[in-house]
Design a protein around this motif. Structure first.
Motif, PDB file in Angstrom:
ATOM      1  N   LEU A  36       0.818  -1.196   0.000  1.00 44.37           N
ATOM      2  CA  LEU A  36       0.000   0.000   0.000  1.00 44.37           C
ATOM      3  C   LEU A  36       0.862   1.261   0.000  1.00 44.37           C
ATOM      4  CD1 LEU A  36      -2.820   1.282   0.169  1.00 44.37           C
ATOM      5  CD2 LEU A  36      -2.630   1.114   2.661  1.00 44.37           C
ATOM      6  N   ALA A  40       0.587   3.789  -3.013  1.00 44.30           N
ATOM      7  CA  ALA A  40      -0.151   5.008  -2.685  1.00 44.30           C
ATOM      8  C   ALA A  40       0.724   6.056  -2.013  1.00 44.30           C
ATOM      9  CB  ALA A  40      -1.332   4.668  -1.775  1.00 44.30           C
ATOM     10  N   ARG A  43       1.505   9.245   2.511  1.00 47.45           N
ATOM     11  CA  ARG A  43       0.306  10.045   2.773  1.00 47.45           C
ATOM     12  C   ARG A  43      -0.952   9.275   2.371  1.00 47.45           C
ATOM     13  NH1 ARG A  43       0.639  15.914   0.791  1.00 47.45           N
ATOM     14  NH2 ARG A  43       1.865  16.011   2.690  1.00 47.45           N
ATOM     15  N   GLY A  44      -0.926   8.606   1.236  1.00 48.65           N
ATOM     16  CA  GLY A  44      -2.085   7.822   0.792  1.00 48.65           C
ATOM     17  C   GLY A  44      -2.397   6.684   1.735  1.00 48.65           C
ATOM     18  N   ALA A  45      -1.358   6.040   2.280  1.00 47.76           N
ATOM     19  CA  ALA A  45      -1.577   4.954   3.230  1.00 47.76           C
ATOM     20  C   ALA A  45      -2.214   5.473   4.510  1.00 47.76           C
ATOM     21  CB  ALA A  45      -0.260   4.252   3.539  1.00 47.76           C
ATOM     22  N   VAL A  47      -4.030   8.247   4.823  1.00 42.30           N
ATOM     23  CA  VAL A  47      -5.397   8.691   4.523  1.00 42.30           C
ATOM     24  C   VAL A  47      -6.326   7.490   4.395  1.00 42.30           C
ATOM     25  CG1 VAL A  47      -6.849   9.775   2.753  1.00 42.30           C
ATOM     26  CG2 VAL A  47      -4.744  10.883   3.501  1.00 42.30           C
ATOM     27  N   SER A  48      -5.886   6.451   3.688  1.00 43.24           N
ATOM     28  CA  SER A  48      -6.756   5.284   3.529  1.00 43.24           C
ATOM     29  C   SER A  48      -6.989   4.583   4.871  1.00 43.24           C
ATOM     30  CB  SER A  48      -6.180   4.310   2.497  1.00 43.24           C
ATOM     31  OG  SER A  48      -4.930   3.823   2.943  1.00 43.24           O
ATOM     32  N   GLY A  49      -5.974   4.527   5.726  1.00 41.89           N
ATOM     33  CA  GLY A  49      -6.163   3.953   7.054  1.00 41.89           C
ATOM     34  C   GLY A  49      -7.139   4.757   7.884  1.00 41.89           C
ATOM     35  N   LEU A  51      -9.542   6.702   6.705  1.00 44.72           N
ATOM     36  CA  LEU A  51     -10.871   6.508   6.142  1.00 44.72           C
ATOM     37  C   LEU A  51     -11.459   5.156   6.540  1.00 44.72           C
ATOM     38  CD1 LEU A  51     -10.425   8.006   2.559  1.00 44.72           C
ATOM     39  CD2 LEU A  51     -11.725   8.964   4.476  1.00 44.72           C
ATOM     40  N   LEU A  52     -10.622   4.147   6.598  1.00 49.91           N
ATOM     41  CA  LEU A  52     -11.073   2.822   7.017  1.00 49.91           C
ATOM     42  C   LEU A  52     -11.561   2.843   8.469  1.00 49.91           C
ATOM     43  CD1 LEU A  52     -11.323  -0.231   6.376  1.00 49.91           C
ATOM     44  CD2 LEU A  52      -9.025  -0.458   7.295  1.00 49.91           C
TER      45      LEU A  52
END
Length: 92
Positions: A36, A40, A43-45, A47-49, A51-52
């Protein structure tokens, strides 16, 4: 996990399955997180964490509201099955 009155040959199976699943998560988690971050970025990791986690909290709150509404609509239903069994045995 709680086992109430299991048969002797089945005792300990549910906690064993839980431990096996935990071991699988511990083995698969770091490589998946690495992938991930690779695709991503850091920062993407993050943000996705986030959001999860927010999604799980929202789903839990929504489920709590739905369950609370279900019990508020039908107060005539007994809270536990033990309350129903004596009435059924007396009626028969």
């Amino acid at each position: 996990m709680l086992q109430t009155e299991p048969e002797p040959e089945m005792r300990g199976r549910v906690p064993g399955v839980g431990r096996s699943a935990g071991t699988g998560r511990q083995l698969a988690g770091p490589p998946l997180l690495g992938l991930l971050v690779e695709f991503a970025g850091a920062r993407g990791a993050l943000v996705s964490g986030g959001l999860l986690i927010a999604g799980v909290i929202f789903a839990g709150g929504l489920r709590g509201r739905v369950l609370a509404r279900g019990t508020a609509r039908s107060p005539a239903q007994p809270a536990t099955p033990q309350m129903v069994l004596p009435a059924l045995s007396q009626a028969a």
